[in-house]
Design a protein around this motif. Structure first.
Motif: not given
Length: 221
Positions: A125-136, A153-157, A204-208, A213-220
């Motif tokens: 359930g947690l993994r699915l929620a995470h994927k739904l919130m951050y599809p990248n 995923k690597t953003p196009a930019s 990528v490895i690091g603090q949650n 923060v990185l996921s939100k920047l690349w979300k779209d």
């Protein structure tokens, strides 16, 4: 060297786990109280046995104390799960993994001797929620309460940029430990001059909180 595993409970979780371990070139036996389940999976494992894991004689006859790991994957019978762990502990099984149905159940299993407690329904359930919130994010591996590894995923930019020009380490205190390419090849510890291509997945490895923060920047992207 092959490891020896025993999986008690051949429901959906237990049978899939047992088959995956067997396909990984290990010796795996499956145990279930239901004859139909044992018959269904007897050709997918090293051996499969009909047995009541709450009966000491049955457990002893199977020689489970000689296995590297015994997994208690009993589905919805909390009492049977607890009794089985107690018996395995008394027999001296070296490593016991037990499936928990709830937080309280998990706490009891830990207290009576389970070396590792897993919550497959909760974790799924947690993994699915995470994927739904951050599809990248393609995959997420929690290392602790504060650190994780994510495949992103690597953003196009970012296509055509180098690891150095992305400057992820300085901006977000994150490290790119590998890159998985579209042809499934993997570059481990890519150098600063590695140029990103379309279809690359960044491991990528690091603090949650930094990963979020990185996921939100690349979300779209």
């Amino acid at each position: 060297m092959k490891k020896q595993y025993a999986v008690i409970g051949l429901g959906r979780f237990g049978s899939n786990l047992a088959k995956a371990l067997y396909e990984g070139d290990n010796e795996v036996i499956g145990i279930d109280i239901r004859e139909d389940r044992v018959e269904e999976f007897q050709h997918d494992l090293s051996q499969a046995f009909i047995a009541d894991s709450t009966e000491e004689a049955s457990i002893k006859d199977l020689g489970l104390r000689n296995f590297d790991v015994v997994i208690v994957a009993i589905g919805d019978d909390m009492e049977a799960s607890i009794l089985t762990v107690v018996l395995l502990k008394e027999l001296g099984v070296p490593h016991i993994v037990a499936k928990a149905l709830s937080k309280r159940h998990g706490s009891v299993l830990s207290k009576i001797g389970a070396d590792q407690v897993v919550f497959p329904e909760r974790d799924m359930g947690l993994r699915l929620a995470h994927k739904l919130m951050y599809p990248n994010i393609i995959d997420h591996l929690k290392l602790s309460d504060h650190y994780s590894i994510e495949e992103i995923k690597t953003p196009a930019s970012f296509v055509g940029q180098t690891i150095k020009s992305m400057d992820i380490r300085a901006k977000y205190q994150l490290n790119i430990i590998a890159i998985r390419h579209s042809d499934e090849a993997v570059t481990v510890s890519p150098g600063p001059d590695y140029s990103l291509s379309a279809g690359d997945l960044l491991v990528v490895i690091g603090q949650n909180k930094k990963l979020k923060v990185l996921s939100k920047l690349w979300k779209d992207s």
